[in-house]
Every structure is written in structure tokens, then in C-alpha cells.
Design an enzyme around this catalytic site. Structure first.
Site, mmCIF file in Angstrom:
data_model
loop_
_atom_site.group_PDB
_atom_site.id
_atom_site.type_symbol
_atom_site.label_atom_id
_atom_site.label_comp_id
_atom_site.label_asym_id
_atom_site.label_seq_id
_atom_site.Cartn_x
_atom_site.Cartn_y
_atom_site.Cartn_z
ATOM 1 N N LYS A 27 1.442 -1.266 -0.481
ATOM 2 C CA LYS A 27 -0.293 0.101 0.066
ATOM 3 C C LYS A 27 0.599 1.402 -0.222
ATOM 4 O O LYS A 27 2.279 1.253 0.530
ATOM 5 C CB LYS A 27 -0.847 -0.335 1.689
ATOM 6 C CG LYS A 27 -1.529 1.301 1.481
ATOM 7 C CD LYS A 27 -3.072 0.756 2.597
ATOM 8 C CE LYS A 27 -3.764 2.144 2.345
ATOM 9 N NZ LYS A 27 -5.028 2.183 3.387
ATOM 10 N N HIS A 68 -3.284 4.782 -1.685
ATOM 11 C CA HIS A 68 -4.378 6.220 -0.900
ATOM 12 C C HIS A 68 -4.433 7.049 -1.608
ATOM 13 O O HIS A 68 -3.321 7.284 -1.553
ATOM 14 C CB HIS A 68 -4.210 5.811 0.762
ATOM 15 C CG HIS A 68 -3.911 6.928 1.180
ATOM 16 N ND1 HIS A 68 -5.283 7.462 2.195
ATOM 17 C CD2 HIS A 68 -4.507 8.608 1.526
ATOM 18 C CE1 HIS A 68 -5.690 8.251 2.399
ATOM 19 N NE2 HIS A 68 -4.750 9.138 2.145
ATOM 20 N N HIS A 88 -9.966 5.472 -1.712
ATOM 21 C CA HIS A 88 -10.600 6.089 -1.639
ATOM 22 C C HIS A 88 -11.358 6.935 -2.792
ATOM 23 O O HIS A 88 -12.531 7.282 -2.367
ATOM 24 C CB HIS A 88 -10.190 6.757 -1.012
ATOM 25 C CG HIS A 88 -9.653 6.873 1.047
ATOM 26 N ND1 HIS A 88 -9.933 5.489 1.751
ATOM 27 C CD2 HIS A 88 -8.076 6.472 0.944
ATOM 28 C CE1 HIS A 88 -8.720 4.871 2.470
ATOM 29 N NE2 HIS A 88 -7.943 5.337 2.615
ATOM 30 N N ASP A 158 -12.401 1.089 5.209
ATOM 31 C CA ASP A 158 -11.391 2.169 6.054
ATOM 32 C C ASP A 158 -11.378 1.446 7.255
ATOM 33 O O ASP A 158 -10.901 2.447 8.385
ATOM 34 C CB ASP A 158 -11.174 3.088 5.700
ATOM 35 C CG ASP A 158 -10.128 4.343 6.046
ATOM 36 O OD1 ASP A 158 -8.978 3.127 5.798
ATOM 37 O OD2 ASP A 158 -10.356 5.209 5.965
#
Length: 248
Positions: A27, A68, A88, A158
Site C-alpha cells: 500500500k 491511498h 478512497h 477503512d
């Protein structure tokens, strides 16, 4: 879990270290976030060359990459670099979602997280509330645009953000329905598409021969009311019933 890095050499080394330690997904914080004080959600954290190095190292190990990314420039950079998912995606435009669709990049919108912050604003630091109020108005708009343009959307909450405990996935799906998803699409986003995104769809994500029998049995038809997914009667893992007998 995380490492601060600068420049291509450092991001390559850090990615290789994560792989060595057994990570099964990489990530990337492509932009700033909501929770960290003094950190603007739209701020770009890496340039495209740095992001490409991370994605290339992950790909060598057959790992997926999740970015992200809240601000549009960070989203675009992550797409150019070759990430597998955008987490997101508060700010999206037509060009960006069309590119995501054409390249097969998934979106995990996490609509529940900001909703819970706003519902519990009296218990949340003001700097978080200020940022959410600034960006949330674009969040659902971007989700609807991605849905309309055919981006593959997967469900995630999340979990770990304030008041966002594990076990609230159905609440995420309910918001997706409010914003235009069909019930069948929402269920698929939480099952088959999620497995496909993580490249484990040969094992889980759908009920087929030769796959692991990981499934739940619920009371009521979730296609009629998504909340029926919370009425769990049985849980099976690899075909073995774990609930209600073995889970407490």
C-alpha cells in the site's frame, strides 16, 4: 507497518524489505490523509517515477499495489504508475474514471469512514472535521461518476479510523445503494470482485466447484433487503461449519 522514504532508491529498498518480511500487498500513501494533523488530504506525496518503482517491485513478486489517494493529482499519478487499486478517491473526474475503467484499476471508495466521522463529530479532533467538511462533498459525487462510467468498485470500510470498527461492511454496502448501486452489484463488490482484485478469485469469492467453501448462510434474502446480510445463521470456512458452534 509503514516506512518514510524519499527518492527512487529508497522506495525500491523499502518495497523489497516489505516483500522480504512477507507482505502480500503493497500500500502506497500517494497523497495526504484526514487523520494526521497538518497533513492536507490533497497533497501529493510521491512523484510518478517513485510510484512506478514501487509498483514495478511489487509486480516482480506478483503482488498487488493499493494507493491511498484522495486528491485528483495523486490519483492520476498512481494510475500512471500502474497501481491496482485506488483507495478512497474523493476527487475524481471523467477522464480519470474512464482511464481506470479502461486499465482495469479498481476503486475502493470507503464511503463509511467519513460518514462515521461526521456522525461522531463531537468526539473527533477539529482538524479532522475541518478536512472532512472540505472534501466530503466531492466524495459521493466521485463515487457516482465512477459507478456511472463502469469502474470496477470493491467494498471496503477503512476500518481502524475513528468509530470504524470491523464488522460494519453492510453499512458500507447500504451507502453504496443510496448512491446508485444495485443490490446485486453491492454484494458482488464485497465478494467476487474483491477476490478478483486481490488475485485470489481462483479460490474464493464465488460458489463454484474446486473453490474453497468459505461462505455465510443468512436469514432472509439480501437481494430484497441488504440488511439481511447481518442475519448470519451459519459460517463455513473451507466447508467446515464454524458458527454457531466454534465461534464465540
Amino acid at each position: 507497518m509503514g516506512t518514510e522514504v524519499d527518492g527512487k532508491d529508497e522506495v525500491i529498498k523499502a518495497t523489497r524489505q516489505r516483500i522480504k518480511e512477507g507482505a502480500d500487498l503493497i500500500k502506497i500513501m500517494a497523497t495526504g490523509g484526514v487523520l494526521t494533523k497538518g497533513n492536507h488530504p490533497g497533497a501529493v506525496h510521491f512523484n510518478v517515477d517513485e510510484l512506478k518503482c514501487i509498483c514495478q517491485e511489487a509486480a516482480k513478486a506478483s503482488l498487488t499495489t493499493a494507493a491511498h489517494a484522495i486528491g485528483l493529482n495523486g490519483v492520476k499519478n498512481a494510475i500512471k504508475a500502474g497501481v491496482n487499486t485506488i483507495e478512497h478517491g474523493y476527487y475524481l473526474d471523467k477522464e480519470t474514471v474512464d482511464t481506470m475503467r479502461d486499465l482495469g484499476i479498481y476503486l475502493t471508495p470507503t464511503l463509511l469512514a467519513p460518514t462515521l466521522l461526521q456522525k461522531n463529530s463531537e468526539h473527533i479532533p477539529q482538524h479532522m472535521i475541518d478536512k472532512i467538511e472540505e472534501i466530503e462533498k466531492e466524495h459521493r459525487k466521485s463515487f457516482r461518476l465512477a459507478l456511472e462510467r463502469g469502474v470496477k468498485i470493491i467494498a471496503g470500510t477503512d476500518a481502524g479510523t475513528p468509530f470504524n470498527n470491523p464488522g460494519q461492511l453492510v453499512e458500507e454496502l447500504k451507502i453504496m445503494l443510496e448512491e446508485g448501486m444495485t443490490t446485486a452489484q453491492a454484494i458482488e463488490s464485497a465478494t467476487y470482485l474483491g477476490a478478483k482484485c486481490l488475485k485470489v478469485d481462483s479460490l474464493i469469492g464465488s460458489l463454484e466447484e474446486q473453490k474453497l467453501a468459505d461462505l455465510i448462510v443468512v436469514k432472509g434474502n439480501p437481494l430484497e433487503d441488504i440488511r439481511n446480510l447481518k442475519n448470519i445463521q451459519h459460517v463455513f470456512k473451507g466447508g467446515v461449519r464454524l458458527y454457531p458452534d466454534q465461534i464465540h
